[in-house]
Design a protein around this motif. Structure first.
Motif, PDB file in Angstrom:
ATOM      1  N   ASN A  80      76.719  41.475  39.456  1.00 32.87           N
ATOM      2  CA  ASN A  80      76.412  41.033  38.098  1.00 32.87           C
ATOM      3  C   ASN A  80      77.305  39.875  37.697  1.00 32.87           C
ATOM      4  O   ASN A  80      78.332  39.621  38.330  1.00 32.87           O
ATOM      5  N   GLU A  81      76.861  39.166  36.659  1.00 34.41           N
ATOM      6  CA  GLU A  81      77.577  37.979  36.185  1.00 34.41           C
ATOM      7  C   GLU A  81      78.990  38.306  35.727  1.00 34.41           C
ATOM      8  O   GLU A  81      79.911  37.523  35.920  1.00 34.41           O
ATOM      9  N   GLU A  82      79.162  39.444  35.109  1.00 30.57           N
ATOM     10  CA  GLU A  82      80.436  39.788  34.489  1.00 30.57           C
ATOM     11  C   GLU A  82      81.520  40.182  35.496  1.00 30.57           C
ATOM     12  O   GLU A  82      82.684  39.847  35.319  1.00 30.57           O
ATOM     13  N   GLU A  83      81.131  40.923  36.550  1.00 32.36           N
ATOM     14  CA  GLU A  83      82.122  41.498  37.472  1.00 32.36           C
ATOM     15  C   GLU A  83      82.033  40.990  38.903  1.00 32.36           C
ATOM     16  O   GLU A  83      82.928  41.246  39.697  1.00 32.36           O
ATOM     17  N   GLY A  84      80.935  40.340  39.247  1.00 33.30           N
ATOM     18  CA  GLY A  84      80.684  40.075  40.667  1.00 33.30           C
ATOM     19  C   GLY A  84      80.130  41.356  41.265  1.00 33.30           C
ATOM     20  O   GLY A  84      79.179  41.929  40.730  1.00 33.30           O
ATOM     21  N   GLN A  85      80.771  41.849  42.322  1.00 32.07           N
ATOM     22  CA  GLN A  85      80.315  43.108  42.907  1.00 32.07           C
ATOM     23  C   GLN A  85      80.552  44.230  41.905  1.00 32.07           C
ATOM     24  O   GLN A  85      81.642  44.364  41.359  1.00 32.07           O
ATOM     25  N   SER A  86      79.511  45.010  41.667  1.00 31.62           N
ATOM     26  CA  SER A  86      79.645  46.116  40.723  1.00 31.62           C
ATOM     27  C   SER A  86      79.685  47.441  41.475  1.00 31.62           C
ATOM     28  O   SER A  86      79.484  47.494  42.686  1.00 31.62           O
ATOM     29  N   ASP A  87      79.945  48.512  40.729  1.00 32.93           N
ATOM     30  CA  ASP A  87      79.881  49.837  41.333  1.00 32.93           C
ATOM     31  C   ASP A  87      78.507  50.481  41.109  1.00 32.93           C
ATOM     32  O   ASP A  87      78.300  51.635  41.417  1.00 32.93           O
ATOM     33  N   LEU A  88      77.577  49.691  40.590  1.00 34.95           N
ATOM     34  CA  LEU A  88      76.188  50.124  40.459  1.00 34.95           C
ATOM     35  C   LEU A  88      75.543  49.962  41.839  1.00 34.95           C
ATOM     36  O   LEU A  88      75.496  48.855  42.385  1.00 34.95           O
ATOM     37  N   THR A  89      75.111  51.061  42.414  1.00 35.63           N
ATOM     38  CA  THR A  89      74.645  51.062  43.805  1.00 35.63           C
ATOM     39  C   THR A  89      73.189  51.502  43.892  1.00 35.63           C
ATOM     40  O   THR A  89      72.807  52.519  43.310  1.00 35.63           O
TER      41      THR A  89
END
Length: 109
Positions: A80-89
């Motif tokens: 995502n734009e805000e974090e880069g790699q997210s923990d949403l999998t």
């Protein structure tokens, strides 16, 4: 044996539809026995970040499991734009000779 390489294009297309919030197109890419599209949409909205297309390195971080000669299960983090790699999998299954994918879950890991 199948590999994640065979399914990259299909997965990228699916994520790109999520990025555009084109949930009808997302639904068209999923097998009927997938998690309902409204559940996927809800999880993304509750997560509260702007999903972006997967960078090439996302596939290096994906976990894949050969379930059978025709099935590979893949766990891939969204970006995502805000974090880069997210923990949403995104948890999905790809099948040899099948153009659609089965979405098993979208969750925070």
């Amino acid at each position: 044996m199948a590999s994640i390489e065979e399914y990259k294009k299909r997965i990228q297309e699916f994520i790109y539809c999520l990025v555009r919030k084109d949930y009808q197109a997302v639904n068209n890419l999923m097998l009927a026995n997938s998690v309902p599209i409204q559940d996927i949409r809800r999880v993304i909205e509750e997560y509260g970040c702007t999903i972006i297309p997967l960078p090439v390195k996302a596939f290096d971080l994906a976990l894949s499991y050969q379930i059978s000669d025709k099935q590979v299960d893949i766990y891939i983090p969204l970006w995502n734009e805000e974090e880069g790699q997210s923990d949403l999998t995104l948890s999905l299954s790809c099948f040899k000779n099948e153009n659609k994918i089965k979405i098993n879950d979208l969750e925070v890991l």
